[in-house]
Design a protein around this motif. Structure first.
Motif, PDB file in Angstrom:
ATOM      1  N   SER A 144      29.920  41.066 -29.628  1.00 41.46           N
ATOM      2  CA  SER A 144      29.626  39.694 -29.211  1.00 41.46           C
ATOM      3  C   SER A 144      28.125  39.480 -29.272  1.00 41.46           C
ATOM      4  O   SER A 144      27.344  40.435 -29.396  1.00 41.46           O
ATOM      5  N   ASP A 145      27.726  38.250 -29.162  1.00 38.41           N
ATOM      6  CA  ASP A 145      26.305  37.916 -29.138  1.00 38.41           C
ATOM      7  C   ASP A 145      25.616  38.604 -27.954  1.00 38.41           C
ATOM      8  O   ASP A 145      24.537  39.204 -28.096  1.00 38.41           O
ATOM      9  N   ALA A 146      26.256  38.553 -26.788  1.00 40.99           N
ATOM     10  CA  ALA A 146      25.650  39.151 -25.590  1.00 40.99           C
ATOM     11  C   ALA A 146      25.536  40.668 -25.724  1.00 40.99           C
ATOM     12  O   ALA A 146      24.500  41.259 -25.377  1.00 40.99           O
ATOM     13  N   GLN A 147      26.590  41.317 -26.251  1.00 35.22           N
ATOM     14  CA  GLN A 147      26.558  42.771 -26.399  1.00 35.22           C
ATOM     15  C   GLN A 147      25.541  43.193 -27.447  1.00 35.22           C
ATOM     16  O   GLN A 147      24.899  44.238 -27.320  1.00 35.22           O
ATOM     17  N   GLY A 148      25.378  42.384 -28.480  1.00 38.25           N
ATOM     18  CA  GLY A 148      24.384  42.686 -29.498  1.00 38.25           C
ATOM     19  C   GLY A 148      22.975  42.725 -28.925  1.00 38.25           C
ATOM     20  O   GLY A 148      22.173  43.607 -29.267  1.00 38.25           O
ATOM     21  N   ALA A 149      22.673  41.790 -28.040  1.00 40.07           N
ATOM     22  CA  ALA A 149      21.354  41.764 -27.407  1.00 40.07           C
ATOM     23  C   ALA A 149      21.154  43.001 -26.532  1.00 40.07           C
ATOM     24  O   ALA A 149      20.075  43.608 -26.514  1.00 40.07           O
ATOM     25  N   VAL A 150      22.205  43.393 -25.815  1.00 35.87           N
ATOM     26  CA  VAL A 150      22.139  44.597 -24.979  1.00 35.87           C
ATOM     27  C   VAL A 150      21.927  45.829 -25.851  1.00 35.87           C
ATOM     28  O   VAL A 150      21.088  46.691 -25.548  1.00 35.87           O
ATOM     29  N   ASP A 151      22.678  45.922 -26.944  1.00 32.25           N
ATOM     30  CA  ASP A 151      22.580  47.090 -27.823  1.00 32.25           C
ATOM     31  C   ASP A 151      21.195  47.221 -28.446  1.00 32.25           C
ATOM     32  O   ASP A 151      20.672  48.333 -28.604  1.00 32.25           O
ATOM     33  N   ALA A 152      20.603  46.090 -28.812  1.00 32.74           N
ATOM     34  CA  ALA A 152      19.250  46.119 -29.371  1.00 32.74           C
ATOM     35  C   ALA A 152      18.279  46.732 -28.364  1.00 32.74           C
ATOM     36  O   ALA A 152      17.439  47.581 -28.709  1.00 32.74           O
ATOM     37  N   HIS A 153      18.402  46.326 -27.110  1.00 29.69           N
ATOM     38  CA  HIS A 153      17.521  46.835 -26.050  1.00 29.69           C
ATOM     39  C   HIS A 153      17.759  48.322 -25.806  1.00 29.69           C
ATOM     40  O   HIS A 153      16.811  49.121 -25.734  1.00 29.69           O
ATOM     41  N   LEU A 154      19.032  48.728 -25.703  1.00 33.23           N
ATOM     42  CA  LEU A 154      19.350  50.128 -25.437  1.00 33.23           C
ATOM     43  C   LEU A 154      18.941  51.034 -26.601  1.00 33.23           C
ATOM     44  O   LEU A 154      18.471  52.156 -26.390  1.00 33.23           O
ATOM     45  N   ALA A 155      19.121  50.537 -27.818  1.00 34.25           N
ATOM     46  CA  ALA A 155      18.742  51.331 -28.989  1.00 34.25           C
ATOM     47  C   ALA A 155      17.240  51.553 -29.038  1.00 34.25           C
ATOM     48  O   ALA A 155      16.773  52.649 -29.377  1.00 34.25           O
ATOM     49  N   GLU A 156      16.482  50.529 -28.704  1.00 30.71           N
ATOM     50  CA  GLU A 156      15.018  50.661 -28.661  1.00 30.71           C
ATOM     51  C   GLU A 156      14.593  51.724 -27.657  1.00 30.71           C
ATOM     52  O   GLU A 156      13.760  52.595 -27.963  1.00 30.71           O
ATOM     53  N   ARG A 192      23.637  39.440 -35.507  1.00 31.97           N
ATOM     54  CA  ARG A 192      22.597  38.415 -35.432  1.00 31.97           C
ATOM     55  C   ARG A 192      21.774  38.609 -34.161  1.00 31.97           C
ATOM     56  O   ARG A 192      20.537  38.536 -34.187  1.00 31.97           O
ATOM     57  N   ALA A 193      22.450  38.911 -33.071  1.00 27.38           N
ATOM     58  CA  ALA A 193      21.749  39.135 -31.804  1.00 27.38           C
ATOM     59  C   ALA A 193      20.908  40.409 -31.860  1.00 27.38           C
ATOM     60  O   ALA A 193      19.790  40.442 -31.324  1.00 27.38           O
ATOM     61  N   ILE A 194      21.420  41.449 -32.491  1.00 28.55           N
ATOM     62  CA  ILE A 194      20.621  42.674 -32.642  1.00 28.55           C
ATOM     63  C   ILE A 194      19.345  42.368 -33.418  1.00 28.55           C
ATOM     64  O   ILE A 194      18.237  42.738 -33.011  1.00 28.55           O
ATOM     65  N   ALA A 195      19.505  41.691 -34.566  1.00 25.60           N
ATOM     66  CA  ALA A 195      18.351  41.386 -35.419  1.00 25.60           C
ATOM     67  C   ALA A 195      17.330  40.526 -34.699  1.00 25.60           C
ATOM     68  O   ALA A 195      16.116  40.686 -34.896  1.00 25.60           O
ATOM     69  N   ASN A 196      17.801  39.625 -33.854  1.00 25.09           N
ATOM     70  CA  ASN A 196      16.895  38.708 -33.159  1.00 25.09           C
ATOM     71  C   ASN A 196      16.209  39.337 -31.949  1.00 25.09           C
ATOM     72  O   ASN A 196      15.196  38.819 -31.462  1.00 25.09           O
ATOM     73  N   ASN A 197      16.759  40.448 -31.448  1.00 25.30           N
ATOM     74  CA  ASN A 197      16.241  41.015 -30.203  1.00 25.30           C
ATOM     75  C   ASN A 197      15.561  42.366 -30.339  1.00 25.30           C
ATOM     76  O   ASN A 197      14.843  42.780 -29.427  1.00 25.30           O
ATOM     77  N   ILE A 198      15.769  43.032 -31.444  1.00 29.49           N
ATOM     78  CA  ILE A 198      15.171  44.360 -31.591  1.00 29.49           C
ATOM     79  C   ILE A 198      13.693  44.226 -31.944  1.00 29.49           C
ATOM     80  O   ILE A 198      13.281  43.273 -32.617  1.00 29.49           O
ATOM     81  N   SER A 199      12.891  45.165 -31.480  1.00 29.50           N
ATOM     82  CA  SER A 199      11.458  45.125 -31.733  1.00 29.50           C
ATOM     83  C   SER A 199      10.975  46.526 -32.086  1.00 29.50           C
ATOM     84  O   SER A 199      11.282  47.488 -31.382  1.00 29.50           O
ATOM     85  N   GLY A 200      10.242  46.626 -33.184  1.00 25.85           N
ATOM     86  CA  GLY A 200       9.666  47.915 -33.546  1.00 25.85           C
ATOM     87  C   GLY A 200      10.525  48.767 -34.450  1.00 25.85           C
ATOM     88  O   GLY A 200      10.069  49.786 -34.972  1.00 25.85           O
ATOM     89  N   TYR A 201      11.783  48.376 -34.643  1.00 25.46           N
ATOM     90  CA  TYR A 201      12.696  49.117 -35.509  1.00 25.46           C
ATOM     91  C   TYR A 201      13.453  48.135 -36.404  1.00 25.46           C
ATOM     92  O   TYR A 201      13.555  46.946 -36.098  1.00 25.46           O
TER      93      TYR A 201
END
Length: 225
Positions: A144-156, A192-201
């Motif tokens: 989901s959009d919400a989970q994608g944002a969470v995953d981007a943060h956790l992956a970082e 889309r949420a991962i791409a929009n929220n990840i930073s540095g990777y």
């Protein structure tokens, strides 16, 4: 190559050729004209894209790669992923068998997560690593959009903790055979949420071929495994 014998007549070979061209086309190669002739350059392009020997011939490995994501899984590869720690012994064994790229997990605890000092050991041994992020991803309901944002943060966070260099591609897993509707309604918003929220990777995707193709086409990933 056409081999004429009592089993395969010219007409049957023409039908096989049309089927092969259809397999190329649904993978993004060819012009959609399904006649009885093959453009060897199109075959070479497909082979190049799928890390096959560029022969221009519809051999068994090329046939299998047009039909299923894994292709001919008996062919020798240079990349693998594993949940097991790459010890010095495993590193030597992988190198001896021609492997050059190792996928290791950023999360998963003692079951599969990359261990302290392992990254340095792999690099010192002359191999390369592609990091994988997966907490679940085994059904459409996870995405989901919400989970994608969470995953981007956790992956970082996980990538930084394990010393993964900035600008490395992190491969986010889609670990089930997603149908078209699953990709449209769940997986694309997630990435889309991962791409929009990840930073540095940078964002990669680890999944079946059609999932990888559609996420890449949408501009949400830069590489696929």
């Amino acid at each position: 190559k056409n081999y004429y014998n009592s089993t395969y007549t010219s007409a049957k070979i023409t039908e096989f050729t049309k089927l092969f061209k259809f397999g190329l086309y649904v993978n993004g190669f060819g012009n959609g004209i399904f006649d009885g002739s093959i453009d060897s350059e199109v075959v070479r392009q497909f082979q190049r894209h799928h890390a096959l020997n560029e022969t221009g011939i519809a051999d068994i490995q090329t046939w299998m790669s047009t039909m299923i994501s894994c292709g001919d899984n008996s062919r020798i590869g240079t990349a693998c992923d594993t949940r097991f720690e790459i010890t010095t012994e495993r590193l030597a064994n992988l190198k001896e068998n021609g492997y050059r790229y190792i996928g290791r997990y950023l999360t998963g605890g003692d079951f599969k997560e990359i261990r302290d000092g392992e990254l340095h050991r792999i690099f010192e041994g002359g191999l390369k690593v592609f990091p994988i992020f997966q907490t679940s991803g085994t059904s459409a309901s996870y995405f989901s959009d919400a989970q994608g944002a969470v995953d981007a943060h956790l992956a970082e966070i996980a990538a930084r903790c394990h010393g993964i260099p900035r600008n490395t591609i992190i491969y986010f897993a889609v670990d089930f055979d997603a149908m078209a509707a699953h990709i449209t309604n769940y997986i694309l918003p997630h990435f889309r949420a991962i791409a929009n929220n990840i930073s540095g990777y940078r964002v990669g995707i680890y999944g079946a071929r059609n999932v990888c193709r559609r996420v890449a086409a949408a501009g949400y990933s830069v590489s696929s495994f």
